[in-house]
Write a protein that holds these residues in place. Structure first.
Motif, PDB file in Angstrom:
ATOM      1  N   SER A 166      -3.299 -12.129   4.612  1.00 47.99           N
ATOM      2  CA  SER A 166      -3.271 -11.776   3.194  1.00 47.99           C
ATOM      3  C   SER A 166      -2.191 -10.755   2.860  1.00 47.99           C
ATOM      4  N   GLU A 167      -2.100  -9.693   3.638  1.00 50.97           N
ATOM      5  CA  GLU A 167      -1.119  -8.648   3.344  1.00 50.97           C
ATOM      6  C   GLU A 167       0.303  -9.196   3.423  1.00 50.97           C
ATOM      7  N   CYS A 168       0.568 -10.075   4.365  1.00 47.61           N
ATOM      8  CA  CYS A 168       1.899 -10.668   4.491  1.00 47.61           C
ATOM      9  C   CYS A 168       2.209 -11.563   3.298  1.00 47.61           C
ATOM     10  N   LEU A 169       1.222 -12.304   2.828  1.00 49.74           N
ATOM     11  CA  LEU A 169       1.425 -13.154   1.654  1.00 49.74           C
ATOM     12  C   LEU A 169       1.671 -12.317   0.401  1.00 49.74           C
ATOM     13  N   ILE A 170       0.908 -11.244   0.240  1.00 45.48           N
ATOM     14  CA  ILE A 170       1.102 -10.350  -0.902  1.00 45.48           C
ATOM     15  C   ILE A 170       2.504  -9.755  -0.865  1.00 45.48           C
ATOM     16  N   ARG A 171       2.957  -9.351   0.320  1.00 46.20           N
ATOM     17  CA  ARG A 171       4.299  -8.785   0.483  1.00 46.20           C
ATOM     18  C   ARG A 171       5.374  -9.823   0.171  1.00 46.20           C
ATOM     19  N   LEU A 172       5.162 -11.080   0.598  1.00 46.43           N
ATOM     20  CA  LEU A 172       6.112 -12.148   0.316  1.00 46.43           C
ATOM     21  C   LEU A 172       6.271 -12.343  -1.191  1.00 46.43           C
ATOM     22  N   LEU A 173       5.155 -12.425  -1.906  1.00 47.76           N
ATOM     23  CA  LEU A 173       5.240 -12.573  -3.358  1.00 47.76           C
ATOM     24  C   LEU A 173       5.935 -11.373  -3.991  1.00 47.76           C
ATOM     25  N   LEU A 174       5.631 -10.176  -3.496  1.00 47.04           N
ATOM     26  CA  LEU A 174       6.266  -8.966  -4.000  1.00 47.04           C
ATOM     27  C   LEU A 174       7.783  -9.023  -3.791  1.00 47.04           C
ATOM     28  N   ASP A 175       8.214  -9.522  -2.630  1.00 46.24           N
ATOM     29  CA  ASP A 175       9.647  -9.657  -2.338  1.00 46.24           C
ATOM     30  C   ASP A 175      10.345 -10.560  -3.354  1.00 46.24           C
ATOM     31  N   PHE A 176       9.614 -11.514  -3.926  1.00 42.20           N
ATOM     32  CA  PHE A 176      10.168 -12.424  -4.928  1.00 42.20           C
ATOM     33  C   PHE A 176       9.887 -11.938  -6.358  1.00 42.20           C
ATOM     34  N   GLY A 177       9.334 -10.735  -6.480  1.00 40.82           N
ATOM     35  CA  GLY A 177       9.130 -10.144  -7.787  1.00 40.82           C
ATOM     36  C   GLY A 177       7.811 -10.492  -8.454  1.00 40.82           C
ATOM     37  N   PHE A 178       6.832 -10.946  -7.663  1.00 41.77           N
ATOM     38  CA  PHE A 178       5.541 -11.335  -8.214  1.00 41.77           C
ATOM     39  C   PHE A 178       4.429 -10.457  -7.662  1.00 41.77           C
ATOM     40  N   TYR A 179       3.381 -10.374  -8.431  1.00 35.11           N
ATOM     41  CA  TYR A 179       2.186  -9.610  -8.095  1.00 35.11           C
ATOM     42  C   TYR A 179       1.136 -10.562  -7.530  1.00 35.11           C
TER      43      TYR A 179
END
Length: 86
Positions: free
Chosen positions: A56-69
């Motif tokens: 989960s944390e890695c997925l959240i970070r991935l979305l954050l890297d693309f500018g999404f919450y």
């Protein structure tokens, strides 16, 4: 074997954004299947994996890297108030 599933609330708005993120998830996380429900008020990202747990944390970070919450959508279990029996 049962799949592990995690549900996320996101701010992804368009099909193009969802497609881009699904492609990235599939490229980075082997064995994951991801889909969006942009019609839902929480713009749901549903991720399942066949082995182990969803990172989960890695997925959240991935979305954050693309500018999404994204945040894990908590399970809501209905628990009725204590009943009075006669």
């Amino acid at each position: 074997m049962q799949n592990m599933v995690e549900i996320f609330k996101t701010n992804v708005e368009s099909e193009d954004q969802a497609t881009l993120l699904i492609e990235q998830i599939n490229r980075i996380f082997t064995g994951y299947q991801a889909s969006f429900d942009l019609e839902d008020c929480d713009r749901i990202l549903r991720v399942s994996c066949t082995e182990g747990t969803v990172q989960s944390e890695c997925l959240i970070r991935l979305l954050l890297d693309f500018g999404f919450y994204a945040e894990i959508l908590a399970d809501e279990v209905y628990k009725p108030e204590s009943a009075i029996y006669s």
